[in-house]
Design a protein around this motif. Structure first.
Motif, PDB file in Angstrom:
ATOM      1  N   GLU A   7       0.610 -10.894   3.096  1.00 38.39           N
ATOM      2  CA  GLU A   7       0.000  -9.575   3.211  1.00 38.39           C
ATOM      3  C   GLU A   7       0.881  -8.660   4.052  1.00 38.39           C
ATOM      4  O   GLU A   7       1.668  -9.125   4.888  1.00 38.39           O
ATOM      5  CB  GLU A   7      -1.379  -9.691   3.858  1.00 38.39           C
ATOM      6  CG  GLU A   7      -2.343 -10.575   3.085  1.00 38.39           C
ATOM      7  CD  GLU A   7      -3.657 -10.760   3.818  1.00 38.39           C
ATOM      8  OE1 GLU A   7      -3.888 -10.023   4.813  1.00 38.39           O
ATOM      9  OE2 GLU A   7      -4.444 -11.620   3.413  1.00 38.39           O
ATOM     10  N   LEU A   8       0.734  -7.375   3.846  1.00 39.52           N
ATOM     11  CA  LEU A   8       1.534  -6.407   4.595  1.00 39.52           C
ATOM     12  C   LEU A   8       1.274  -6.506   6.093  1.00 39.52           C
ATOM     13  O   LEU A   8       2.201  -6.350   6.901  1.00 39.52           O
ATOM     14  CB  LEU A   8       1.240  -4.987   4.098  1.00 39.52           C
ATOM     15  CG  LEU A   8       1.703  -4.645   2.673  1.00 39.52           C
ATOM     16  CD1 LEU A   8       1.277  -3.223   2.316  1.00 39.52           C
ATOM     17  CD2 LEU A   8       3.211  -4.778   2.551  1.00 39.52           C
ATOM     18  N   ARG A   9       0.024  -6.752   6.474  1.00 35.23           N
ATOM     19  CA  ARG A   9      -0.285  -6.831   7.906  1.00 35.23           C
ATOM     20  C   ARG A   9       0.472  -7.987   8.559  1.00 35.23           C
ATOM     21  O   ARG A   9       0.845  -7.908   9.743  1.00 35.23           O
ATOM     22  CB  ARG A   9      -1.798  -6.977   8.118  1.00 35.23           C
ATOM     23  CG  ARG A   9      -2.378  -8.271   7.595  1.00 35.23           C
ATOM     24  CD  ARG A   9      -3.878  -8.369   7.791  1.00 35.23           C
ATOM     25  NE  ARG A   9      -4.387  -9.662   7.318  1.00 35.23           N
ATOM     26  CZ  ARG A   9      -4.425 -10.757   8.067  1.00 35.23           C
ATOM     27  NH1 ARG A   9      -4.004 -10.707   9.330  1.00 35.23           N
ATOM     28  NH2 ARG A   9      -4.876 -11.886   7.574  1.00 35.23           N
ATOM     29  N   HIS A  72      13.856  -8.849   5.013  1.00 32.43           N
ATOM     30  CA  HIS A  72      13.143  -8.524   3.771  1.00 32.43           C
ATOM     31  C   HIS A  72      11.876  -7.739   4.076  1.00 32.43           C
ATOM     32  O   HIS A  72      11.519  -6.798   3.350  1.00 32.43           O
ATOM     33  CB  HIS A  72      12.791  -9.812   3.013  1.00 32.43           C
ATOM     34  CG  HIS A  72      13.953 -10.417   2.285  1.00 32.43           C
ATOM     35  ND1 HIS A  72      14.503  -9.861   1.158  1.00 32.43           N
ATOM     36  CD2 HIS A  72      14.661 -11.541   2.544  1.00 32.43           C
ATOM     37  CE1 HIS A  72      15.507 -10.619   0.734  1.00 32.43           C
ATOM     38  NE2 HIS A  72      15.626 -11.642   1.559  1.00 32.43           N
ATOM     39  N   ALA A  73      11.184  -8.138   5.146  1.00 30.94           N
ATOM     40  CA  ALA A  73       9.930  -7.469   5.496  1.00 30.94           C
ATOM     41  C   ALA A  73      10.177  -5.994   5.814  1.00 30.94           C
ATOM     42  O   ALA A  73       9.388  -5.125   5.415  1.00 30.94           O
ATOM     43  CB  ALA A  73       9.290  -8.165   6.692  1.00 30.94           C
ATOM     44  N   GLY A  78       9.361  -0.525   4.353  1.00 28.42           N
ATOM     45  CA  GLY A  78       9.949   0.790   4.124  1.00 28.42           C
ATOM     46  C   GLY A  78       9.582   1.339   2.755  1.00 28.42           C
ATOM     47  O   GLY A  78       9.282   2.532   2.610  1.00 28.42           O
ATOM     48  N   GLU A  79       9.601   0.471   1.728  1.00 37.15           N
ATOM     49  CA  GLU A  79       9.226   0.895   0.380  1.00 37.15           C
ATOM     50  C   GLU A  79       7.760   1.303   0.328  1.00 37.15           C
ATOM     51  O   GLU A  79       7.396   2.280  -0.326  1.00 37.15           O
ATOM     52  CB  GLU A  79       9.493  -0.234  -0.625  1.00 37.15           C
ATOM     53  CG  GLU A  79      10.954  -0.509  -0.902  1.00 37.15           C
ATOM     54  CD  GLU A  79      11.612   0.651  -1.631  1.00 37.15           C
ATOM     55  OE1 GLU A  79      10.926   1.323  -2.429  1.00 37.15           O
ATOM     56  OE2 GLU A  79      12.807   0.899  -1.388  1.00 37.15           O
ATOM     57  N   VAL A  80       6.910   0.547   1.013  1.00 37.65           N
ATOM     58  CA  VAL A  80       5.478   0.871   1.025  1.00 37.65           C
ATOM     59  C   VAL A  80       5.248   2.212   1.729  1.00 37.65           C
ATOM     60  O   VAL A  80       4.473   3.049   1.257  1.00 37.65           O
ATOM     61  CB  VAL A  80       4.669  -0.248   1.710  1.00 37.65           C
ATOM     62  CG1 VAL A  80       3.224   0.189   1.929  1.00 37.65           C
ATOM     63  CG2 VAL A  80       4.708  -1.514   0.871  1.00 37.65           C
ATOM     64  N   ALA A  87       2.789   9.487  -2.634  1.00 35.22           N
ATOM     65  CA  ALA A  87       1.437   9.775  -3.112  1.00 35.22           C
ATOM     66  C   ALA A  87       0.815  10.939  -2.342  1.00 35.22           C
ATOM     67  O   ALA A  87       0.145  11.800  -2.917  1.00 35.22           O
ATOM     68  CB  ALA A  87       0.565   8.530  -2.974  1.00 35.22           C
ATOM     69  N   ALA A  88       1.070  10.968  -1.034  1.00 36.55           N
ATOM     70  CA  ALA A  88       0.473  12.020  -0.207  1.00 36.55           C
ATOM     71  C   ALA A  88       1.078  13.387  -0.487  1.00 36.55           C
ATOM     72  O   ALA A  88       0.446  14.411  -0.253  1.00 36.55           O
ATOM     73  CB  ALA A  88       0.636  11.672   1.272  1.00 36.55           C
ATOM     74  N   SER A  89       2.326  13.405  -1.026  1.00 39.51           N
ATOM     75  CA  SER A  89       2.981  14.688  -1.274  1.00 39.51           C
ATOM     76  C   SER A  89       2.654  15.247  -2.646  1.00 39.51           C
ATOM     77  O   SER A  89       3.192  16.274  -3.039  1.00 39.51           O
ATOM     78  CB  SER A  89       4.507  14.528  -1.156  1.00 39.51           C
ATOM     79  OG  SER A  89       5.012  13.762  -2.236  1.00 39.51           O
ATOM     80  N   GLY A  90       1.776  14.571  -3.382  1.00 37.99           N
ATOM     81  CA  GLY A  90       1.477  14.978  -4.752  1.00 37.99           C
ATOM     82  C   GLY A  90       1.040  16.411  -4.900  1.00 37.99           C
ATOM     83  O   GLY A  90       1.319  17.053  -5.902  1.00 37.99           O
ATOM     84  N   HIS A  91       0.334  16.948  -3.910  1.00 44.47           N
ATOM     85  CA  HIS A  91      -0.163  18.312  -4.015  1.00 44.47           C
ATOM     86  C   HIS A  91       0.772  19.328  -3.368  1.00 44.47           C
ATOM     87  O   HIS A  91       0.552  20.526  -3.487  1.00 44.47           O
ATOM     88  CB  HIS A  91      -1.548  18.414  -3.365  1.00 44.47           C
ATOM     89  CG  HIS A  91      -2.587  17.632  -4.106  1.00 44.47           C
ATOM     90  ND1 HIS A  91      -3.920  17.675  -3.782  1.00 44.47           N
ATOM     91  CD2 HIS A  91      -2.502  16.781  -5.149  1.00 44.47           C
ATOM     92  CE1 HIS A  91      -4.622  16.885  -4.587  1.00 44.47           C
ATOM     93  NE2 HIS A  91      -3.760  16.326  -5.421  1.00 44.47           N
TER      94      HIS A  91
END
Length: 287
Positions: A7-9, A72-73, A78-80, A87-91
């Motif tokens: 998991e990411l966490r 790798h983590a 960084g990719e996430v 996604a947040a810049s979509g608007h």
């Protein structure tokens, strides 16, 4: 080892421990208890089936495997983070794709008027030579196309019309004319882009169709035309966007105009879609 259970966490926890030099400081950075950091790190080691840290009473240090996993983590995290920003810049960002030419003589006016009317949404024009002008590939939010989208996932609207022009070598005998007819081109070799172009042999009667040669990029198309090996037919916007020494454009007076469409994802349109359609329609109606 169960990589699917990572998991990411857990990855954030490992990176925090290494960066901060211990469990206590990592817990403070992550905003959790030291016990939670220990449990999370232990669960990551179980999921990977390897030891990631060496622990003594005084020092916490990564193993060789731990260093590789941490590298790798960092890339994964960084990719996430980049995905979240995207996604947040979509608007606040609007990417409009096009294959050969954008909006011809209206391109600059569109960019300037958009910046004046909608300064909160940054406009980017993106050239992608694909059938969807980058829409299917995720390279843009909307696309300028000049034939109806075949993909039912897309909606589109016609925003204007453009004349069809013939592209000829500057020393071609037809270049001396002010305009040409389809029949003038029937004995020539016609350069066409089957993926994105609006020109097909079906524009001519079955018994008078020109020979064809495939091309895949506007620069290659222009280079061949300049040598006199072939001719092209294209929407008017190409002439505006790609003037080229050695190539002249002449109207084809008996050819139907080309419809300019704006296409977008049917189930996920950009919030600015209607505003773009209205502005482009206004520009194309301007003499």
């Amino acid at each position: 080892m169960d990589g699917a259970g990572v998991e990411l966490r857990q990855l954030r926890c490992l990176v925090a421990i290494i960066d901060e030099g211990g469990f206590t400081d990592a817990a403070a950075v992550l905003g959790v208890s030291q016990a939670a950091v220990s449990r999370t790190l232990a669960s990551l080691e179980r999921a990977l089936g390897v030891r990631l840290l060496r622990r003594t009473s005084r020092v916490v240090a990564p193993t060789a495997t731990g260093l590789r996993v941490a590298a790798h983590a960092r890339r994964v995290l960084g990719e996430v983070d980049a995905l979240v920003r995207e996604a947040a810049s979509g608007h606040t960002r609007l990417r409009i794709g096009y294959a050969w030419s954008a909006l011809g003589r209206h391109t600059l006016a569109f960019q300037r008027q958009w910046a004046a009317r909608r300064p909160e949404t940054v406009l980017q024009l993106v050239r992608v030579n694909s059938a969807s002008a980058g829409l299917a590939e995720g390279a843009c939010d909307m696309a300028v196309v000049r034939r109806p989208p075949a993909d039912r996932r897309f909606d589109s609207a016609i925003v204007g019309l453009e004349r069809r022009l013939c592209a000829l070598a500057a020393d071609d005998p037809l270049a001396r004319r002010r305009s040409v007819r389809l029949a003038d081109l029937s004995g020539r070799t016609l350069l066409i882009d089957r993926r994105t172009g609006t020109t097909t042999p079906e524009l001519w009667p079955p018994d008078a169709r020109p020979a064809t040669e495939d091309t895949h990029d506007v620069d290659d198309w222009l280079t061949v035309i300049a040598t006199g090996r072939g001719v092209g037919m294209t929407a008017e916007s190409t002439a505006n966007q790609y003037p080229r020494p050695g190539v002249v454009y002449r109207p084809v007076r008996d050819a139907e105009p080309v419809a300019v469409r704006l296409a977008w994802w049917r189930d996920d349109p950009h919030p600015a879609t209607q505003a773009v359609v209205e502005l482009l329609t206004e520009l194309y109606r301007t003499p």
